[in-house]
Design a protein around this motif. Structure first.
Motif, PDB file in Angstrom:
ATOM      1  N   UNK B  29      -4.755   1.038  10.383  1.00  0.00           N
ATOM      2  CA  UNK B  29      -4.236   2.346   9.997  1.00  0.00           C
ATOM      3  C   UNK B  29      -5.387   3.289   9.651  1.00  0.00           C
ATOM      4  N   UNK B  32     -12.077   2.284   5.538  1.00  0.00           N
ATOM      5  CA  UNK B  32     -12.948   2.766   4.481  1.00  0.00           C
ATOM      6  C   UNK B  32     -14.204   1.907   4.490  1.00  0.00           C
ATOM      7  N   UNK B  47     -14.231   7.494   4.589  1.00  0.00           N
ATOM      8  CA  UNK B  47     -12.956   7.098   5.152  1.00  0.00           C
ATOM      9  C   UNK B  47     -12.824   7.669   6.565  1.00  0.00           C
ATOM     10  N   UNK B  49      -9.667   8.057   9.464  1.00  0.00           N
ATOM     11  CA  UNK B  49      -8.228   7.909   9.631  1.00  0.00           C
ATOM     12  C   UNK B  49      -7.793   7.957  11.089  1.00  0.00           C
ATOM     13  N   UNK B  91      -5.996  -1.296   5.781  1.00  0.00           N
ATOM     14  CA  UNK B  91      -4.639  -1.841   5.831  1.00  0.00           C
ATOM     15  C   UNK B  91      -4.142  -1.610   7.254  1.00  0.00           C
ATOM     16  N   UNK B  94       0.386   2.097   7.489  1.00  0.00           N
ATOM     17  CA  UNK B  94       0.630   2.910   6.305  1.00  0.00           C
ATOM     18  C   UNK B  94       1.852   2.389   5.560  1.00  0.00           C
ATOM     19  N   UNK B  95       1.696   2.281   4.254  1.00  0.00           N
ATOM     20  CA  UNK B  95       2.826   1.849   3.453  1.00  0.00           C
ATOM     21  C   UNK B  95       2.951   0.352   3.273  1.00  0.00           C
ATOM     22  N   UNK B  96       2.034  -0.425   3.881  1.00  0.00           N
ATOM     23  CA  UNK B  96       2.095  -1.872   3.666  1.00  0.00           C
ATOM     24  C   UNK B  96       1.427  -2.246   2.347  1.00  0.00           C
ATOM     25  N   UNK B  97       0.483  -1.424   1.905  1.00  0.00           N
ATOM     26  CA  UNK B  97      -0.211  -1.575   0.621  1.00  0.00           C
ATOM     27  C   UNK B  97      -1.134  -2.781   0.542  1.00  0.00           C
ATOM     28  N   UNK B  98      -1.030  -3.686   1.477  1.00  0.00           N
ATOM     29  CA  UNK B  98      -1.910  -4.850   1.486  1.00  0.00           C
ATOM     30  C   UNK B  98      -3.274  -4.402   2.006  1.00  0.00           C
ATOM     31  N   UNK B  99      -4.260  -4.353   1.124  1.00  0.00           N
ATOM     32  CA  UNK B  99      -5.574  -3.815   1.448  1.00  0.00           C
ATOM     33  C   UNK B  99      -6.573  -4.949   1.503  1.00  0.00           C
ATOM     34  N   UNK B 100      -7.176  -5.128   2.671  1.00  0.00           N
ATOM     35  CA  UNK B 100      -8.107  -6.248   2.830  1.00  0.00           C
ATOM     36  C   UNK B 100      -9.472  -5.739   3.272  1.00  0.00           C
ATOM     37  N   UNK B 101     -10.462  -6.607   3.117  1.00  0.00           N
ATOM     38  CA  UNK B 101     -11.837  -6.251   3.456  1.00  0.00           C
ATOM     39  C   UNK B 101     -12.335  -7.088   4.620  1.00  0.00           C
TER      40      UNK B 101
END
Lengths: 112, 111
Positions: B29, B32, B47, B49, B91, B94-101
């Motif tokens: 999505x 960053x 960021x 997008x 992520x 959008x809206x899944x909120x699960x943020x990974x690196x």
């Protein structure tokens, strides 16, 4: 801008002891909150995230749990620590899906 | 699964350039970029997008390919202060909120 308060900075705990790490956020409301763990020299592992009070998503099934009793408070807990729980624990916050994460200063946990 | 970063580690002399890649098997999505100094929390750099986006400030810039499966961070004329570990964060929707690196890239700049 957001400020994330996280304490303590360092912690040494024996195996089998309980754990409670607290994180509070200033400067925003209804943030998305996250707990990450970083083993020495490794990457950032997502443990839990929350989009609202009482709403917790777990990414790693283990002996850790998280709670969000207030909008800007996020707590990481364990009833019995394992040696493998040692690491650098980071709390993070963000306003929305288009926002980057803001991090607290972290807690370095050593389980002995 | 997390995005894969390459290289895993790189050593530069001051003034040299570096490119760090962040690749995913499926579209992201957003991306960053962060830099983490030893013993400290990661610090946000920039960021991206949109697919095809390029942006930068000072001597650090980044791009996001059209398919949104790869992002690259460009460090030009590196300085000692650029040393650290670089992570891409994302992520998948959008809206899944699960943020990974991503897996991380260790960069060391030598005098």
């Amino acid at each position: 801008s957001q400020t994330i308060h996280q304490w303590p900075a360092t912690l040494v705990q024996p195996v089998g002891s309980p754990l409670s790490l607290e994180c509070t956020v200033e400067g925003t409301s209804n943030p998305n909150l996250y707990w990450y763990r970083q083993a020495a020299g490794r990457g950032l592992q997502l443990l839990f995230y929350s989009v609202g009070i009482g709403q917790i998503s777990s990414e790693v099934p283990q002996n850790l749990s998280a709670s969000r009793p207030q909008d800007r408070q996020f707590i990481l807990s364990s009833k019995k620590l394992l040696l493998s729980d040692s690491g650098f624990y980071l709390c993070a916050s963000r306003d929305s899906s288009d926002s980057p994460l803001h991090f607290g200063n972290g807690t370095r946990l050593t389980v002995t | 699964q997390q995005p894969v970063q390459s290289p895993q580690a790189v050593i530069l002399r001051e003034g040299e350039d570096a490119v760090i890649n962040c690749s995913s098997s499926k579209a992201l999505y957003s991306v960053h970029w962060y830099r983490q100094k030893h013993g400290e929390a990661p610090v946000f750099l920039m960021i991206l997008l949109k697919g095809g986006e390029q942006k930068g400030h000072d001597k650090i810039s980044a791009s996001f390919n059209e398919k949104k499966q790869q992002s690259s961070l460009y460090l030009t004329a590196s300085q000692l202060s650029y040393s650290g570990t670089y992570f891409c964060g994302t992520e998948y929707a959008k809206g899944t909120y699960k943020y990974i690196f991503g897996t991380g890239t260790r960069l060391k700049v030598l005098a």
